[in-house]
Scaffold this motif. Structure first.
Motif, PDB file in Angstrom:
ATOM      1  N   ASP B   6       0.877  -1.171   0.000  1.00  0.00           N
ATOM      2  CA  ASP B   6       0.000   0.000   0.000  1.00  0.00           C
ATOM      3  C   ASP B   6       0.915   1.221   0.000  1.00  0.00           C
ATOM      4  O   ASP B   6       1.382   1.653   1.047  1.00  0.00           O
ATOM      5  N   TYR B  36       0.666  -0.308  -4.936  1.00  0.00           N
ATOM      6  CA  TYR B  36      -0.658   0.188  -5.243  1.00  0.00           C
ATOM      7  C   TYR B  36      -0.742   1.649  -4.859  1.00  0.00           C
ATOM      8  O   TYR B  36      -0.442   2.005  -3.721  1.00  0.00           O
ATOM      9  N   THR B  57      -3.981   3.496  -8.745  1.00  0.00           N
ATOM     10  CA  THR B  57      -5.323   3.802  -8.246  1.00  0.00           C
ATOM     11  C   THR B  57      -5.327   5.208  -7.660  1.00  0.00           C
ATOM     12  O   THR B  57      -4.317   5.675  -7.128  1.00  0.00           O
ATOM     13  N   SER B  78      -5.862   1.971  -2.259  1.00  0.00           N
ATOM     14  CA  SER B  78      -4.597   1.251  -2.434  1.00  0.00           C
ATOM     15  C   SER B  78      -4.497   0.080  -1.448  1.00  0.00           C
ATOM     16  O   SER B  78      -4.065  -1.023  -1.826  1.00  0.00           O
TER      17      SER B  78
END
Lengths: 337, 337
Positions: B6, B36, B57, B78
Motif C-alpha cells: 500500500d 498500489y 489507483t 490502495s
C-alpha cells in the motif's frame, strides 16, 4: 494529628522507616507518631523525640505472607495493630512500607470503606517529565484487578478530590486511559466508563487519553482499571530503570572519552534522576477508605518515608477524607430519596 | 515471493514507502513488489527497478477514516487493492504504513483468518535493553480490545511459532503478563489463561511475568490481552521518548560544561538510540491470518520500511504461515474426531 506507623514493614525496616520518621518528626511538630514494632530495634534510631512513641509487638507480616490470611491471623502484627489504632480513633492515618496486599486488606477490612464508595483504589502521583514541578495522578494502580465501569467513574471523583485537596489543582482535568482518543474506542469496560464520565458534570472530563501521553501531562488525573494501571505503572518504572542503566553503560563502557563526558554531565544527569524520582510526591494511597492509608516501596529509604509523611500531613491538614465522606454520603441520601 | 504494498499509507507516503521499497528491492532480488497507488507520484522515486511494478489507483484510506466502513466502501483504495491481491493469490504478503484499524479489518475481512484461529492478534518484537542483540515478542498489542482466556492461549502458540520460525529461537519461553508472579495472581481473564497455558505441553510456559521485567528479557514471548498490550507498548514508547528528551535537555539546557560532556558522549548516546529503535526488528504483524500482514508506524521513514520488508522476507522464507495452517488444521481435525 496522629499517624500510626508500621515500623516493621519493608526491606530496610525498621532502620529506614524510623530514620525517615525522625526526619519528619523534626519538621512536623503537629504530628504525633505511634510506631508499632520491636521496641529495642526501633529505639536504636531514636533520640528522645517528644512526638514519637512506640507500641511494642513481636509479630510482623512478611512480604511473602498471604494478605487476607495474615491480616486475619496475625492479630498482633505491627501492621494490624497500626490499622486497629486507626479504626479505634487512636490514630488518624496509617503508614507502611510492608506487604502491599496485606495493607490493602487491612485498609478494607479493619479501617473500612467510606459509605458509598464501592471499591477504594490505589492512587499514585507521578512526575510530568516535560514540565518542571508538574505531576499527574493515576488511579487505580492495582487495588482491584477486576473493575466495573462504575468503579472507574468513582476513581475519577476520588482522583479529582485528591488533585484539588492534596495537590492544590483548582480544576483538575480527568482523562480515561484508552487504546485511542476517539469516543468509540476501547474495550467493553472503557466504552461504558466513558459514558458515565461524560455524563458527570461534577468532574472536568476531557475524554480518552493514550498511555503514550501520560508523562507529557495529558491530564491531571488519569483513571483506569487496576489491572491496566498496574501494568502501566510497572512499565514506566521498568522502562525508566532500563534507560538509566543504558545511560550508565553509555558512560562507563565506552572508553575514556565517554567517561569524561559523563563526568562533565554529572550534575545535569543527577537533575534528570530527580525528575524521575517520584517518591518525593509521596507513596501510593489506598483512597476511598475512612482514613489515609499510604504505602511506599518495600525498598524505601528514609527520604521516601519523609516525603510520604509530608503527603499524609497534607491529606490530614486538607481534610480531604472528611470532604469525601460528606460528598458520598450526600449522594447516597440523594439516591435514597 | 511477491509483496503487495500500500504505497499511499502513512504520513510520509508515497515518498518514504517507495524509497524504502527501492532499498529493499536492491537487496532482495527474490522479491517482486507490487505497489498500489498514484502512479505518477510513485514513479518519481523509482529508477526502473526490475522487481517493482505499479498498479495505479486514485483512491486511498486516510488515517481518520472509519476502519470497517472505509474497507467496505473504498473498493479501489490502495490498501484494499493490495489486500485483494493477496486474497487472489497474486501476492503472498501485504505491507502498509496506513490506518491500523483499516489494515486489521482488511486482514480479517479480505485475507481471512487461518482456520482454527479465533482471533488473530497484533504482534511486535522489541529490544531487550539489558542484553545486546536480544529481543522479545509481545502479543496482542491491540487487535482485540476484549479478549477471552482462549485467545491469550492462542497468542502463546502464535508467538512461539513466530519466535521459532522468524527470530530463530529454538525453545522460546512464554510468559503471561500479570500483576504479580504468583500463580493465583491476576484478573479473571489472566487466572483462567494461566491454567490453559500451564496445561499446554506444546509451549514452554514459565508462568506470570510483570511489566517491570519486560525490557530485561524475562521471556522470549509475552502474551496479554490486546487492551493491556496496547497500553504497555505505548507506555514503553512514551517513557523512552520522554527520557530521550530529558537527556537532550540535560545536555543542552545546562551550560557549556554539560554541552561538552554531551559532545564527548555523542557516539555512545547514539548507540543507546540504536538499542531503543525497534523498527529494525520490523513492524507489527497481524498474526493468525492466511498471509503476512505487516504494519509500520505512520510516521515511518525509508529505513523502517526496509527493515519491515526484511521481516516479511523472513516470514515468507521460513514458511511460518504454512506451518501455522498445518498445526491449527490438524488440531481442528483432532477435535472433530
Amino acid at each position: 494529628m496522629r499517624i500510626a506507623v508500621d515500623a516493621m514493614g519493608g526491606d530496610n525496616a525498621p532502620k529506614a522507616i524510623v530514620e525517615g520518621i525522625v526526619l519528619a518528626a523534626k519538621e512536623f511538630k503537629d504530628i504525633e507518631f505511634i510506631l508499632y514494632g520491636d521496641e529495642v530495634a526501633i529505639n536504636q534510631y531514636l533520640d528522645g523525640e517528644a512526638n514519637i512513641k512506640i507500641v511494642h509487638t513481636d509479630e510482623k507480616i512478611n512480604s511473602e505472607d498471604d494478605p487476607v490470611r495474615s491480616i486475619r491471623r496475625k492479630k498482633k502484627a505491627s501492621m494490624v495493630l497500626a490499622a486497629q489504632a486507626v479504626k479505634n480513633k487512636e490514630a488518624d492515618a496509617l503508614f507502611s512500607a510492608g506487604n502491599t496486599g496485606a495493607l490493602l486488606t487491612a485498609g478494607l477490612l479493619i479501617i473500612g470503606r467510606i459509605k458509598g464508595i464501592d471499591r477504594p483504589g490505589l492512587l499514585v502521583t507521578l512526575p510530568v517529565m516535560t514540565k518542571e514541578n508538574s505531576t499527574f495522578t493515576l488511579m487505580d494502580v492495582g487495588a482491584n484487578a477486576d473493575t466495573k465501569p462504575e468503579n472507574i467513574h468513582q476513581y475519577a471523583i476520588l482522583g479529582t478530590e485528591y488533585a484539588k485537596f492534596v495537590r492544590g489543582v483548582e480544576h483538575p482535568t480527568v482523562g480515561l486511559l484508552n487504546n485511542g482518543t476517539e469516543e468509540n474506542k476501547g474495550n467493553d469496560i472503557t466504552k461504558r466508563a466513558f459514558q458515565l464520565l461524560k455524563a458527570d458534570k461534577s468532574i472536568h472530563f476531557i475524554g480518552n487519553v493514550e498511555a503514550r501521553e501520560l508523562l507529557n501531562g495529558v491530564a491531571d488525573v488519569v483513571v483506569t482499571d487496576g489491572f491496566t494501571g498496574n501494568a502501566v505503572l510497572k512499565t514506566i518504572e521498568g522502562t525508566a530503570l532500563s534507560m538509566m542503566q543504558l545511560i550508565k553503560s553509555a558512560i562507563y563502557d565506552n572508553g575514556p572519552k565517554a567517561k569524561l563526558g559523563g563526568l562533565l554531565m554529572k550534575d545535569s544527569l543527577s537533575g534528570m534522576k530527580d525528575v524521575l524520582d517520584y517518591s518525593k510526591h509521596g507513596g501510593s494511597v489506598l483512597f476511598g477508605v475512612k482514613a489515609p492509608v499510604v504505602k511506599t516501596h518495600g525498598s524505601t529509604e528514609k527520604e521516601a518515608v519523609y516525603f510520604t509523611i509530608k503527603q499524609i500531613h497534607e491529606m490530614l491538614a486538607s481534610k480531604v477524607i472528611d470532604d469525601l465522606v460528606e460528598q458520598f454520603e450526600t449522594k447516597n441520601t440523594d439516591q435514597e430519596k
